[in-house]
Design a protein around this motif. Structure first.
Motif, PDB file in Angstrom:
ATOM      1  N   VAL A 270       1.393  -3.816  -9.374  1.00 38.52           N
ATOM      2  CA  VAL A 270       1.699  -4.378  -8.052  1.00 38.52           C
ATOM      3  C   VAL A 270       0.914  -5.675  -7.850  1.00 38.52           C
ATOM      4  CG1 VAL A 270       1.564  -3.989  -5.549  1.00 38.52           C
ATOM      5  CG2 VAL A 270       2.341  -2.149  -7.054  1.00 38.52           C
ATOM      6  N   ALA A 271      -0.340  -5.674  -8.291  1.00 32.35           N
ATOM      7  CA  ALA A 271      -1.157  -6.891  -8.189  1.00 32.35           C
ATOM      8  C   ALA A 271      -0.529  -8.020  -9.003  1.00 32.35           C
ATOM      9  CB  ALA A 271      -2.581  -6.613  -8.666  1.00 32.35           C
ATOM     10  N   LYS A 272      -0.128  -7.732 -10.226  1.00 26.77           N
ATOM     11  CA  LYS A 272       0.482  -8.752 -11.090  1.00 26.77           C
ATOM     12  C   LYS A 272       1.738  -9.358 -10.462  1.00 26.77           C
ATOM     13  CE  LYS A 272      -1.213  -7.006 -15.507  1.00 26.77           C
ATOM     14  NZ  LYS A 272      -0.865  -6.365 -16.787  1.00 26.77           N
TER      15      LYS A 272
ATOM     16  N   LYS B 134       0.841  -1.206   0.000  1.00 28.89           N
ATOM     17  CA  LYS B 134       0.000   0.000   0.000  1.00 28.89           C
ATOM     18  C   LYS B 134       0.874   1.253   0.000  1.00 28.89           C
ATOM     19  CE  LYS B 134      -4.005   2.164   2.083  1.00 28.89           C
ATOM     20  NZ  LYS B 134      -5.024   2.093   3.128  1.00 28.89           N
ATOM     21  N   ALA B 135       1.965   1.218   0.748  1.00 20.94           N
ATOM     22  CA  ALA B 135       2.888   2.364   0.773  1.00 20.94           C
ATOM     23  C   ALA B 135       3.483   2.598  -0.617  1.00 20.94           C
ATOM     24  CB  ALA B 135       3.991   2.128   1.795  1.00 20.94           C
ATOM     25  N   LYS B 136       3.817   1.517  -1.322  1.00 20.81           N
ATOM     26  CA  LYS B 136       4.363   1.649  -2.678  1.00 20.81           C
ATOM     27  C   LYS B 136       3.321   2.255  -3.625  1.00 20.81           C
ATOM     28  CE  LYS B 136       7.750  -1.991  -2.181  1.00 20.81           C
ATOM     29  NZ  LYS B 136       8.199  -3.333  -2.487  1.00 20.81           N
ATOM     30  N   ILE B 137       2.083   1.809  -3.498  1.00 22.89           N
ATOM     31  CA  ILE B 137       1.005   2.347  -4.341  1.00 22.89           C
ATOM     32  C   ILE B 137       0.767   3.813  -4.011  1.00 22.89           C
ATOM     33  CG2 ILE B 137      -1.465   2.183  -4.873  1.00 22.89           C
ATOM     34  CD1 ILE B 137      -1.100  -0.921  -4.323  1.00 22.89           C
ATOM     35  N   ASP B 138       0.734   4.130  -2.725  1.00 28.46           N
ATOM     36  CA  ASP B 138       0.545   5.527  -2.303  1.00 28.46           C
ATOM     37  C   ASP B 138       1.677   6.423  -2.803  1.00 28.46           C
ATOM     38  OD1 ASP B 138      -1.827   4.870  -1.032  1.00 28.46           O
ATOM     39  OD2 ASP B 138      -0.952   4.828   0.984  1.00 28.46           O
TER      40      ASP B 138
END
Length: 124
Positions: A65-67, A53-57
């Motif tokens: 990220v999901a892949k 989540k921190a990486k996405i934020d």
């Protein structure tokens, strides 16, 4: 004793009756089911979910990220689960998807499967 109904009174009763019938018909029909569309990332630990989540934020693409990290087969579609109705997912997941804001990433959300990051893409 006889009662005489005037035409304006008769008209009012007829209008009231029609409105009552329409309301009854509407209430008798099931409401259109709310549908949502969401993507998710499923991991084993809360720490993993928080890290992702921190990486996405910080700007990482949710789908990428999901892949790379999700353990769900939906990872091949960037975590997309497509459209679904209320009650089709486990309760904890369902609660987030049908009550939280569309757009931002929510979670971690713990379910029997692990920890999810959830991105609601639409709800109608």
């Amino acid at each position: 004793m006889s009662v005489t109904v005037t035409s304006s009174r008769s008209s009012s009763l007829l209008s009231y009756g029609i409105v009552l019938m329409m309301l009854t018909a509407l209430l008798a029909k099931p409401a259109l089911a709310v549908q949502a569309e969401a993507s998710h990332i499923l991991v084993d630990t809360e720490a993993q979910a928080l890290d992702l989540k921190a990486k996405i934020d910080a700007g990482a693409d949710f789908g990428e990220v999901a892949k790379q990290h999700s353990k769900c087969p939906s990872k091949s579609r960037g975590g997309s689960l497509g459209k679904f109705g209320r009650g089709q997912m486990v309760k904890e997941f369902d609660t987030v998807v049908f009550n939280e804001e569309v757009g931002p990433v929510h979670g971690p959300v713990k379910t029997q499967f692990g920890y999810h990051l959830i991105k609601i893409t639409s709800r109608a």
